[in-house]
Write a protein that holds these residues in place. Structure first.
Motif, PDB file in Angstrom:
ATOM      1  N   LEU A 131     -11.142   1.236   3.513  1.00 10.13           N
ATOM      2  CA  LEU A 131     -11.563   0.376   4.611  1.00 10.13           C
ATOM      3  C   LEU A 131     -12.202  -0.905   4.075  1.00 10.13           C
ATOM      4  N   CYS A 168      -8.938  -7.824   2.333  1.00 10.28           N
ATOM      5  CA  CYS A 168      -7.628  -8.405   2.627  1.00 10.28           C
ATOM      6  C   CYS A 168      -7.714  -9.331   3.838  1.00 10.28           C
ATOM      7  N   GLN A 169      -8.377  -8.862   4.885  1.00  8.76           N
ATOM      8  CA  GLN A 169      -8.501  -9.663   6.103  1.00  8.76           C
ATOM      9  C   GLN A 169      -9.286 -10.941   5.840  1.00  8.76           C
ATOM     10  N   ILE A 178      -0.552  -6.909   4.578  1.00 11.02           N
ATOM     11  CA  ILE A 178      -0.312  -5.552   4.083  1.00 11.02           C
ATOM     12  C   ILE A 178       1.155  -5.210   4.251  1.00 11.02           C
ATOM     13  N   PHE A 198      -6.267   6.869   3.574  1.00  9.74           N
ATOM     14  CA  PHE A 198      -6.497   5.791   4.530  1.00  9.74           C
ATOM     15  C   PHE A 198      -7.820   5.916   5.289  1.00  9.74           C
ATOM     16  N   LEU A 234      -9.391  -3.119   3.000  1.00  9.88           N
ATOM     17  CA  LEU A 234      -8.787  -3.782   4.161  1.00  9.88           C
ATOM     18  C   LEU A 234      -9.627  -4.971   4.614  1.00  9.88           C
ATOM     19  N   GLU A 235     -10.955  -4.826   4.573  1.00 10.55           N
ATOM     20  CA  GLU A 235     -11.845  -5.924   4.952  1.00 10.55           C
ATOM     21  C   GLU A 235     -11.652  -7.118   4.014  1.00 10.55           C
ATOM     22  N   ILE A 273      -3.826   0.849   9.642  1.00 13.10           N
ATOM     23  CA  ILE A 273      -4.305  -0.531   9.621  1.00 13.10           C
ATOM     24  C   ILE A 273      -4.286  -1.173  11.005  1.00 13.10           C
ATOM     25  N   VAL A 283       0.834  -1.205   0.000  1.00 14.45           N
ATOM     26  CA  VAL A 283       0.000   0.000   0.000  1.00 14.45           C
ATOM     27  C   VAL A 283       0.866   1.251   0.000  1.00 14.45           C
TER      28      VAL A 283
END
Length: 337
Positions: free
Chosen positions: A165, A171-172, A178, A159, A168-169, A204, A143
């Motif tokens: 966001l 990715c998780q 990251i 960010f 990021l969800e 993050i 990132v």
């Protein structure tokens, strides 16, 4: 009669890049200027070949050594998030209407969900990556958090944005780590690395230990030393932008050798075997889709031969094009088999 220890040091330390001052417009050492490329062995992990020859020599002289293993040791599927989306900002939306291009797509993207945007391809990328769930795979998104002093660092996302966001969800949910995509400005002035890393970690809510420089701009030894001081333990920048192959002469991760101070550091360098734009861009290898796949298979075979690590880089923006979408899908399918 070759001195394989000296030759291995020459390749692993990237010694020629320290003494050869030739650089491209982005301050990078061009792969086409490297000895491995000029001597036509960049596609071979020569240091691994040295190791195999040395093992044979030892065995022939009565030393008992365990058998070598073949197959790919680990696969790194990496994606640089230079831009999160294309039309999810007012500037791009206005530009679409001014130039009269893709107006419907721009409206659908801007007012709809992120997945409507042509560059928000993470669901598809992660779906492809998950096809290798039975292999030893590590998935990483790098990132970019830049101070935007350089035009190359204009990310078009921040960010606190809801799209980030959502990213990021995803990715998780898909087990994607990251990493820091150190900016183009940081490539010129490594002092920015620490503050960019800190900003990313704050966003993050976790520590960051992986890095890849934007534009693959790595200017050692200052930037590598700064990475170490900033708490980065693994760097994934070691690939040439203009030609794919084994930049470090090996298919395995190595600890960075500071050839100026003659020190072996704790920073692990993971070579970048191939990048999407390297294969297709007319300034670089300019391969057709079939030629690119055939070359990728050749590099994969070399990695497999020496039980090495395979590191790929495909951008979320590149798979918006049929060439790279098809190519990445074919490579994943080939690895799955």
């Amino acid at each position: 009669n070759a001195d394989i220890v000296a030759s291995a040091f020459f390749l692993l330390s990237r010694y020629e890049e320290l003494i050869n001052t030739a650089r491209d417009e982005h301050g990078r050492f061009a792969g086409k200027n490297s000895l491995p490329c000029r001597a036509n062995f960049l596609h071979r992990p020569v240091v691994d070949e040295y190791g195999r020859a040395f093992r044979k020599l030892l065995k022939d002289n009565g030393f008992a050594l365990p058998d070598e293993t073949s197959g790919i040791n680990k696969i790194f599927l990496t994606h640089d998030v230079d831009k999160l989306a294309y039309y999810r900002n007012l500037r791009s939306l206005v530009a679409a209407f001014v130039h009269g291009k893709n107006r419907k797509l721009a409206l659908k993207s801007f007012f709809g969900k992120p997945e409507n945007d042509c560059w928000f391809t993470f669901p598809w990328l992660f779906e492809q990556d998950n096809l290798l769930k039975n292999r030893n795979v590590e998935k990483i998104c790098f990132v970019l958090k830049a101070n935007k002093t350089c035009i190359e660092d204009r990310t078009k996302y921040n960010f606190r944005n809801k799209d980030f966001l959502h990213f990021l969800e995803l990715c998780q949910k898909n087990g994607v780590q990251i990493g820091l995509h150190a900016s183009y400005a940081a490539g010129k002035n490594p002092i920015f690395i620490a503050q960019e890393k800190k900003s990313l970690e704050k966003a993050i809510g976790q520590s960051v230990t992986f890095n890849r420089n934007h534009y693959l701009c790595a200017r050692e030894p200052q930037d590598f030393r700064t990475l170490i001081h900033s708490g980065i333990t693994a760097d994934f920048t070691m690939g040439y932008a203009d030609v794919a192959g084994f930049r470090l002469g090996t298919s395995k991760a190595v600890r960075w050798i500071d050839a100026i101070r003659l020190e072996i550091t704790n920073l692990h360098l993971h070579h970048l075997l191939m990048m999407d734009n390297t294969l297709s861009d007319e300034k670089y290898m300019h391969l057709t889709e079939k030629e690119a796949f055939d070359y990728a298979v050749q590099l994969i075979a070399q990695t497999e031969k020496f039980n090495g690590d395979l590191s790929l880089l495909w951008h979320n923006s590149s798979v918006a094009e049929s060439y790279h979408r098809n190519l990445y899908s074919k490579i994943i399918e080939y690895l799955a088999k």
